[in-house]
Design a protein around this motif. Structure first.
Motif, short mmCIF file in Angstrom:
data_model
loop_
_atom_site.label_atom_id
_atom_site.label_comp_id
_atom_site.label_asym_id
_atom_site.label_seq_id
_atom_site.Cartn_x
_atom_site.Cartn_y
_atom_site.Cartn_z
N ALA A 36 15.34 9.02 10.67
CA ALA A 36 14.05 8.70 11.28
C ALA A 36 12.90 9.30 10.48
O ALA A 36 11.86 8.64 10.28
CB ALA A 36 14.02 9.20 12.73
N ALA A 37 13.07 10.53 10.04
CA ALA A 37 12.03 11.17 9.23
C ALA A 37 11.84 10.45 7.91
O ALA A 37 10.72 10.22 7.45
CB ALA A 37 12.39 12.64 8.99
N PHE A 38 12.95 10.06 7.30
CA PHE A 38 12.90 9.34 6.04
C PHE A 38 12.21 7.98 6.22
O PHE A 38 11.34 7.60 5.44
CB PHE A 38 14.31 9.15 5.49
CG PHE A 38 14.38 8.46 4.16
CD1 PHE A 38 14.18 9.16 2.99
CD2 PHE A 38 14.63 7.10 4.07
CE1 PHE A 38 14.23 8.53 1.76
CE2 PHE A 38 14.69 6.46 2.85
CZ PHE A 38 14.48 7.17 1.68
N GLU A 39 12.59 7.27 7.27
CA GLU A 39 11.98 5.96 7.53
C GLU A 39 10.48 6.08 7.80
O GLU A 39 9.70 5.22 7.41
CB GLU A 39 12.67 5.28 8.71
CG GLU A 39 13.94 4.54 8.34
CD GLU A 39 13.64 3.31 7.49
OE1 GLU A 39 12.88 2.43 7.94
OE2 GLU A 39 14.16 3.25 6.37
N ALA A 40 10.08 7.16 8.47
CA ALA A 40 8.66 7.36 8.73
C ALA A 40 7.89 7.56 7.42
O ALA A 40 6.78 7.03 7.26
CB ALA A 40 8.46 8.57 9.64
N VAL A 41 8.49 8.28 6.48
CA VAL A 41 7.85 8.48 5.19
C VAL A 41 7.81 7.17 4.40
O VAL A 41 6.81 6.83 3.76
CB VAL A 41 8.57 9.56 4.36
CG1 VAL A 41 7.88 9.75 3.02
CG2 VAL A 41 8.59 10.87 5.12
N VAL A 42 8.90 6.41 4.45
CA VAL A 42 8.94 5.12 3.76
C VAL A 42 7.85 4.19 4.29
O VAL A 42 7.14 3.53 3.53
CB VAL A 42 10.33 4.46 3.91
CG1 VAL A 42 10.29 3.01 3.43
CG2 VAL A 42 11.37 5.25 3.12
N ALA A 43 7.71 4.15 5.62
CA ALA A 43 6.67 3.31 6.21
C ALA A 43 5.28 3.78 5.77
O ALA A 43 4.40 2.96 5.47
CB ALA A 43 6.78 3.33 7.74
N ALA A 44 5.08 5.09 5.73
CA ALA A 44 3.79 5.62 5.28
C ALA A 44 3.56 5.32 3.81
O ALA A 44 2.45 4.97 3.40
CB ALA A 44 3.74 7.13 5.54
N LEU A 45 4.62 5.46 3.00
CA LEU A 45 4.49 5.14 1.58
C LEU A 45 4.17 3.66 1.36
O LEU A 45 3.42 3.30 0.45
CB LEU A 45 5.77 5.50 0.83
CG LEU A 45 5.87 6.91 0.26
CD1 LEU A 45 7.22 7.10 -0.42
CD2 LEU A 45 4.75 7.20 -0.72
N HIS A 46 4.76 2.80 2.20
CA HIS A 46 4.44 1.38 2.12
C HIS A 46 2.95 1.17 2.31
O HIS A 46 2.30 0.44 1.58
CB HIS A 46 5.24 0.60 3.17
CG HIS A 46 4.78 -0.81 3.34
ND1 HIS A 46 4.61 -1.40 4.58
CD2 HIS A 46 4.41 -1.74 2.44
CE1 HIS A 46 4.18 -2.64 4.43
NE2 HIS A 46 4.05 -2.87 3.14
N LYS A 47 2.38 1.83 3.32
CA LYS A 47 0.95 1.71 3.57
C LYS A 47 0.15 2.29 2.41
O LYS A 47 -0.85 1.69 1.96
CB LYS A 47 0.60 2.43 4.87
CG LYS A 47 -0.87 2.29 5.27
CD LYS A 47 -1.21 0.84 5.58
CE LYS A 47 -2.65 0.70 6.05
NZ LYS A 47 -3.00 -0.71 6.31
N VAL A 48 0.58 3.44 1.90
CA VAL A 48 -0.12 4.07 0.78
C VAL A 48 -0.12 3.16 -0.44
O VAL A 48 -1.16 2.95 -1.09
CB VAL A 48 0.54 5.43 0.44
CG1 VAL A 48 0.06 5.94 -0.91
CG2 VAL A 48 0.24 6.44 1.53
N TRP A 49 1.06 2.59 -0.73
CA TRP A 49 1.12 1.74 -1.92
C TRP A 49 0.47 0.38 -1.68
O TRP A 49 -0.02 -0.25 -2.62
CB TRP A 49 2.57 1.62 -2.41
CG TRP A 49 2.90 2.79 -3.28
CD1 TRP A 49 3.66 3.87 -2.95
CD2 TRP A 49 2.40 3.03 -4.59
NE1 TRP A 49 3.69 4.76 -3.99
CE2 TRP A 49 2.93 4.27 -5.00
CE3 TRP A 49 1.58 2.31 -5.45
CZ2 TRP A 49 2.63 4.81 -6.26
CZ3 TRP A 49 1.28 2.86 -6.71
CH2 TRP A 49 1.81 4.10 -7.09
N ALA A 50 0.44 -0.08 -0.44
CA ALA A 50 -0.33 -1.28 -0.14
C ALA A 50 -1.80 -1.03 -0.45
O ALA A 50 -2.49 -1.89 -1.02
CB ALA A 50 -0.15 -1.68 1.31
N ILE A 51 -2.28 0.15 -0.12
CA ILE A 51 -3.67 0.51 -0.42
C ILE A 51 -3.86 0.60 -1.93
O ILE A 51 -4.82 0.05 -2.49
CB ILE A 51 -4.03 1.84 0.26
CG1 ILE A 51 -4.03 1.68 1.79
CG2 ILE A 51 -5.38 2.35 -0.22
CD1 ILE A 51 -4.13 2.99 2.56
#
Length: 339
Positions: free
Chosen positions: A78-93
């Motif tokens: 869950a912690a890893f997935e939360a970071v992946v989701a955040a990284l997706h947003k970061v890299w989308a930006i």
């Protein structure tokens, strides 16, 4: 499955250009997809050192150590997935790509994590995500993407970039069909929360027929995908980008050929340094009618919908872009409109 030399890849796939096809190719080559295409099932923690680095950047060394020492794989995932989701947003930006507020199967984005990663110098490293990763976006606009990312790519050629495209009139017809049709009762609304898709869905549904909808798509500069196709022409022209088309990848199931399909898969594999992939086997497995946004999956469907007036509008307003993406020239011949 033979591993490719390049561990991290960016795929820019125009909307309604068969993103699911190139997604199947990348998964078959051993990449975990993120972004516009998501991996299914459990996340594979391939390298504990890489996982630790990612968790430390996101949560700090002490929390990362606690997560890794524990025996609760569910909490770690869950912690890893939360970071992946955040990284997706970061890299989308950073890549200048719009993202919906939510995606099916994607956990909610932790705004605090996004802010932390945006401020962390280590998060600017595209290779921060562990394992063999492929980021999917629908555009890479030179005026919106992070200059540091673009300059790194120009200086090093990494991460590798693959551009997936489709004939412009087929994109238009596919986009219209995608927006106006109702979602199956047992599946989420495929339009999701992209505001432009929701706005133009309402507009298109208010029009009486395909003729009127095509006229709108060909004359409204804000119609989804049109400006993106124009701004993506640099990807089609740059020598360091691997180009592949829907018409190649769709294969015999969708009006293409096995020869072109296998050649396209081989071109992608070679570009990524994988010279031992079984390209014929991969090509035979990528057509997936169960894909979330799959509709017809055929080439040349524009011929069944375009009339002479639509062709004239296409050439007048978008002729240069349509020609670049492989649209046939105007014929004004009624014979070309049959299936």
């Amino acid at each position: 499955m033979a591993a490719a030399a390049d561990s991290h890849v960016v795929v820019v796939s125009l909307r309604k250009s068969g993103t699911h096809l190139i997604g199947e190719v990348m998964k078959a080559l051993g990449y975990a997809p993120f972004g516009a295409v998501r991996a299914s099932g459990d996340v594979e923690f391939a390298d504990p050192v890489q996982v630790r680095r990612l968790l430390e950047v996101a949560y700090g060394p002490e929390e990362a150590a606690r997560l890794l020492r524990g025996h609760d794989r569910t909490a770690l995932a869950a912690a890893f997935e939360a970071v992946v989701a955040a990284l997706h947003k970061v890299w989308a930006i950073r890549l200048g790509a719009p993202t919906p507020l939510s995606l099916p199967g994607v956990p909610g984005v932790d705004a605090g994590l996004v802010g932390r990663l945006l401020c962390a110098p280590e998060a600017a490293d595209f290779h921060l995500l562990p394992g063999r990763c492929c980021w999917f976006v629908h555009q890479l606009d030179l005026t919106a993407a992070d200059p540091a990312f673009l300059n790194t790519w120009l200086d090093t050629g990494r991460p590798r970039i693959i551009f997936n495209y489709r004939s412009l009139p087929d994109i238009l017809v596919s986009t219209i069909n995608f927006l106006v049709r109702d979602a199956p009762p047992d599946r989420p609304d495929p339009v999701g929360t992209f505001p432009d898709h929701r706005v133009y869905r309402d507009i298109l549904r208010s029009l009486p027929d395909m003729d009127a909808r095509l006229h709108l798509a060909l004359t409204d500069p804000g119609f989804p995908g049109m400006e993106t196709a124009r701004r993506s022409l640099w990807l089609l022209r740059h020598p360091a980008v691997c180009k592949v088309s829907f018409e190649e990848l769709i294969g015999p199931h969708g009006g293409g050929t096995s020869i072109a399909q296998q050649a396209a898969v081989a071109r992608i594999a070679d570009f990524l340094g994988n010279h031992t992939a079984h390209t014929a086997t991969i090509a035979g497995q990528i057509f997936n009618p169960n894909s979330f946004t799959f509709h017809q999956g055929r080439t040349g469907t524009w011929r069944e919908n375009f009339g002479p007036r639509h062709e004239e509008l296409l050439q007048r307003n978008h002729g240069d872009v349509a020609s670049a993406y492989g649209a046939p020239a105007v014929t004004n011949s009624p014979a070309c409109y049959g299936p």
